[in-house]
Scaffold this motif. Structure first.
Motif, PDB file in Angstrom:
ATOM      1  N   PRO A  73      63.487   1.438 -27.497  1.00  0.00           N
ATOM      2  CA  PRO A  73      62.483   1.880 -28.470  1.00  0.00           C
ATOM      3  C   PRO A  73      61.247   0.973 -28.466  1.00  0.00           C
ATOM      4  O   PRO A  73      60.128   1.438 -28.629  1.00  0.00           O
ATOM      5  CB  PRO A  73      63.215   1.801 -29.808  1.00  0.00           C
ATOM      6  CG  PRO A  73      64.662   1.901 -29.464  1.00  0.00           C
ATOM      7  CD  PRO A  73      64.818   1.269 -28.110  1.00  0.00           C
ATOM      8  N   THR A 132      63.121   6.621 -33.641  1.00  0.00           N
ATOM      9  CA  THR A 132      64.416   6.205 -33.121  1.00  0.00           C
ATOM     10  C   THR A 132      65.445   6.162 -34.244  1.00  0.00           C
ATOM     11  O   THR A 132      65.192   5.557 -35.289  1.00  0.00           O
ATOM     12  CB  THR A 132      64.307   4.826 -32.449  1.00  0.00           C
ATOM     13  OG1 THR A 132      63.366   4.907 -31.389  1.00  0.00           O
ATOM     14  CG2 THR A 132      65.659   4.389 -31.892  1.00  0.00           C
ATOM     15  N   ARG A 136      68.247   4.417 -35.145  1.00  0.00           N
ATOM     16  CA  ARG A 136      68.904   3.174 -34.737  1.00  0.00           C
ATOM     17  C   ARG A 136      70.328   3.070 -35.243  1.00  0.00           C
ATOM     18  O   ARG A 136      71.137   2.331 -34.685  1.00  0.00           O
ATOM     19  CB  ARG A 136      68.108   1.972 -35.244  1.00  0.00           C
ATOM     20  CG  ARG A 136      66.743   1.857 -34.598  1.00  0.00           C
ATOM     21  CD  ARG A 136      65.912   0.762 -35.261  1.00  0.00           C
ATOM     22  NE  ARG A 136      64.521   0.815 -34.813  1.00  0.00           N
ATOM     23  CZ  ARG A 136      64.077   0.221 -33.716  1.00  0.00           C
ATOM     24  NH1 ARG A 136      64.894  -0.463 -32.963  1.00  0.00           N
ATOM     25  NH2 ARG A 136      62.806   0.322 -33.374  1.00  0.00           N
ATOM     26  N   TYR A 183      69.416   6.919 -30.531  1.00  0.00           N
ATOM     27  CA  TYR A 183      68.643   7.830 -29.684  1.00  0.00           C
ATOM     28  C   TYR A 183      67.243   7.949 -30.254  1.00  0.00           C
ATOM     29  O   TYR A 183      67.011   7.642 -31.429  1.00  0.00           O
ATOM     30  CB  TYR A 183      69.317   9.198 -29.567  1.00  0.00           C
ATOM     31  CG  TYR A 183      69.392   9.943 -30.871  1.00  0.00           C
ATOM     32  CD1 TYR A 183      70.451   9.764 -31.748  1.00  0.00           C
ATOM     33  CD2 TYR A 183      68.378  10.838 -31.234  1.00  0.00           C
ATOM     34  CE1 TYR A 183      70.520  10.427 -32.948  1.00  0.00           C
ATOM     35  CE2 TYR A 183      68.432  11.521 -32.438  1.00  0.00           C
ATOM     36  CZ  TYR A 183      69.511  11.315 -33.293  1.00  0.00           C
ATOM     37  OH  TYR A 183      69.567  11.977 -34.488  1.00  0.00           O
ATOM     38  N   THR A 184      66.330   8.374 -29.399  1.00  0.00           N
ATOM     39  CA  THR A 184      64.936   8.517 -29.811  1.00  0.00           C
ATOM     40  C   THR A 184      64.509   9.970 -29.690  1.00  0.00           C
ATOM     41  O   THR A 184      64.543  10.556 -28.611  1.00  0.00           O
ATOM     42  CB  THR A 184      64.016   7.628 -28.945  1.00  0.00           C
ATOM     43  OG1 THR A 184      64.371   6.262 -29.161  1.00  0.00           O
ATOM     44  CG2 THR A 184      62.549   7.832 -29.325  1.00  0.00           C
TER      45      THR A 184
END
Ligand SMILES: [Zn+2]
Length: 139
Positions: A108, A78, A80, A86-87
């Motif tokens: 996450p 992820t 962060r 977004y992952t």
């Protein structure tokens, strides 16, 4: 392949889709929420990503077959500090191939290696409907 293939302007105007005509059918199906896999008529194995030659045996006898759209989370990371966070993940499809994708609709903290995931198409900025994945209920 015939000219009756669906041709939404969204991906027809996309330089990537235009540069790789062998992926046209894939993006057309993606517009309808259908994940296709290139499957080889010679070695019978599916592969990812879409391309003109089978990477497993070199055959050009490829056909598009609908995939289940289901798989398992193989690895993820992820971002962060990105906005929004977004992952990025590798998902191993039930059909065998592994693809790089994004996980959506999940925090996450809720993600676990090996958990079941399902495809969820979302439109990218370039216009293409991209195959992302979300957690799926088991079974
Ligand atoms: Zn092959």
């Amino acid at each position: 392949m015939s000219d009756t293939t669906i041709k939404p302007q969204t991906f027809e105007q996309d330089p990537f889709a235009a540069a790789f005509p062998e992926t046209r059918e894939f993006w057309a199906a993606a517009e309808n929420g259908q994940l296709l896999l290139n499957t080889c008529d010679d070695c019978k194995r599916p592969h990812w990503y879409p391309r003109a030659l089978c990477p497993l045996c070199g055959s050009t006898r490829l056909r598009w077959l609908p995939a289940s759209g289901r798989g398992t989370l193989y690895a993820f990371s992820t971002a962060r500090k990105a906005t929004p966070a977004y992952t990025l993940a590798y998902v191993k499809l039930d059909e065998g191939p592994t693809l790089m994708t994004n996980i959506v609709d999940a925090t996450p903290e809720s993600l676990k290696i090996g958990m079941p995931v399902a495809v969820q198409f979302q439109r990218a900025q370039e216009g293409r409907m991209m195959p992302f994945f979300r957690p799926a209920s088991a079974g």
